[in-house]
Design an enzyme around this catalytic site. Structure first.
Site, PDB file in Angstrom:
ATOM      1  N   THR A   1       0.758  -1.316  -0.122  1.00 20.43           N
ATOM      2  CA  THR A   1      -0.003   0.012  -0.044  1.00 20.43           C
ATOM      3  C   THR A   1       0.798   1.307  -0.068  1.00 20.43           C
ATOM      4  OG1 THR A   1      -0.198   0.279   2.371  1.00 20.43           O
ATOM      5  CG2 THR A   1      -1.836  -1.243   1.327  1.00 20.43           C
TER       6      THR A   1
ATOM      7  N   LEU B   1      -2.440   5.159  -0.432  1.00 24.96           N
ATOM      8  CA  LEU B   1      -3.869   4.823  -0.594  1.00 24.96           C
ATOM      9  C   LEU B   1      -4.092   3.301  -0.229  1.00 24.96           C
ATOM     10  CD1 LEU B   1      -4.702   6.328  -4.013  1.00 24.96           C
ATOM     11  CD2 LEU B   1      -4.939   7.572  -1.748  1.00 24.96           C
ATOM     12  N   HIS B   2      -4.108   3.274   1.104  1.00 23.71           N
ATOM     13  CA  HIS B   2      -3.946   1.834   1.729  1.00 23.71           C
ATOM     14  C   HIS B   2      -5.157   1.076   1.323  1.00 23.71           C
ATOM     15  CE1 HIS B   2      -0.497   2.985   4.145  1.00 23.71           C
ATOM     16  NE2 HIS B   2      -1.360   4.025   4.698  1.00 23.71           N
ATOM     17  N   ASP B   3      -6.419   1.306   1.819  1.00 17.80           N
ATOM     18  CA  ASP B   3      -7.613   0.510   1.647  1.00 17.80           C
ATOM     19  C   ASP B   3      -8.211   0.450   0.166  1.00 17.80           C
ATOM     20  OD1 ASP B   3      -7.764  -0.067   4.484  1.00 17.80           O
ATOM     21  OD2 ASP B   3      -9.153   1.815   4.863  1.00 17.80           O
TER      22      ASP B   3
END
Length: 301
Positions: free
Chosen positions: A193, A236-238
């Site tokens: 991520t 932008l992890h999720d």
């Protein structure tokens, strides 16, 4: 063909971008959003899920409130990152439908009602709801098609402790239960991520489209810029969970034997390479430019 998915989430700035992507993608039929306390308290994240659906014009998708606290610990407070409202102060409409309660029971009933393996769970927050499902309704949990979860760090540094990542550290016992459950699980850790990063030029690209979901996503990511310091981009992890679910070919995965640190030290919730642990599919590589292009394509369509 689209896959039926339940989004288990604690919105959250990047959760909101991920949900908007999923709602815009033909790869998914979102049949419900279950909420879990994580980025902020359960009442607020549940309201936020309804607000996101209202913006997208999807009040037909139910929001079901889940765990208000970790299984046996005190949760974290991340209002300094996500704002008091959890969405960085970005304007959203109010929910168009009241939320339901009992996320774990709703998950169990939903999984038992649908054909075996036909419903995936896209997990964006702590794994408390899924762990309670495994514990309380093992037959239903065994019917999950796959779980794709944002969580953990393998070789990357942590963002809570030296080696621990927020989602797993928020409820280490839940992470331990889910990883040991033997379910079809893909972890998307910080190792991936942190390579998927939005720049200010990327925000300008989203805004140039004029599409509401893209405009709001740009505002959300901009709020992320405002609440953190340094650097020219933000991870932008999720959204990586949804991006992997739609285009796994853009990621490289390894099977890694892992255990979860369930101690009381600074690395509670950390993933530990352990030959005696459960072998989990872990995304370790990503074609970052290609997944950013896909994210923009869905949000601006």
């Amino acid at each position: 063909m689209s896959r039926k998915v339940v989004i288990d989430t604690d919105p959250g700035i990047d959760d909101a971008v991920a949900i908007l992507f999923a709602l815009a993608s033909p790869a998914f039929e979102v049949i419900g959003i279950t909420t879990v306390a994580g980025n902020i308290g359960l009442t607020t994240v549940t309201r936020n899920a309804g607000r996101i659906l209202a913006l997208a014009g999807r009040p037909d998708i139910p929001v079901i409130a889940g765990a208000a606290a970790p299984m046996s610990r005190k949760g974290f407070d991340t209002t300094e990152i996500h704002g008091d409202d959890g969405l960085g102060g970005v304007s959203f409409p109010e929910p168009l439908a009241a939320p339901l309660g009992g996320a774990v029971e709703w998950l169990a009933e939903t999984l038992l009602r649908h054909p075996f393996g036909s419903v995936d769970i896209l997990a964006l927050g702590p794994l408390t709801n899924i762990a309670r499902l495994v514990r309380g309704h093992p037959a239903a949990a065994g019917r999950i098609g796959r779980i794709i979860a944002m969580g953990g760090a393998i070789d990357e540094r942590g963002n809570i402790g030296p080696h621990s990542e927020f989602n797993l550290a928020a409820d280490p016992e839940a992470a331990d239960i889910v990883i040991r459950a033997g379910l079809p699980l893909v972890l998307i850790p910080l190792d991936v991520t942190r390579k998927v990063r939005a720049t200010r030029d990327y925000l300008a690209l989203l805004r140039a489209s004029g599409v509401p979901s893209a405009l709001v996503s740009a505002d959300l990511i901009d709020a992320y810029f405002q609440s953190t310091t340094g650097g020219e981009s933000r991870p932008l992890h999720d959204p990586c969970v949804m991006l992997y679910a739609e285009r796994p070919d853009l990621f490289g995965v390894d099977g890694i034997a892992l255990t979860v640190d369930v101690g009381d030290g600074v690395d509670a919730g950390a993933l530990v390479r352990d030959g005696a642990g459960a072998t989990v599919t872990v995304a370790m590589r990503v074609e970052a430019a290609a997944v950013l292009d896909l994210l923009a394509a869905r949000l601006t369509a």
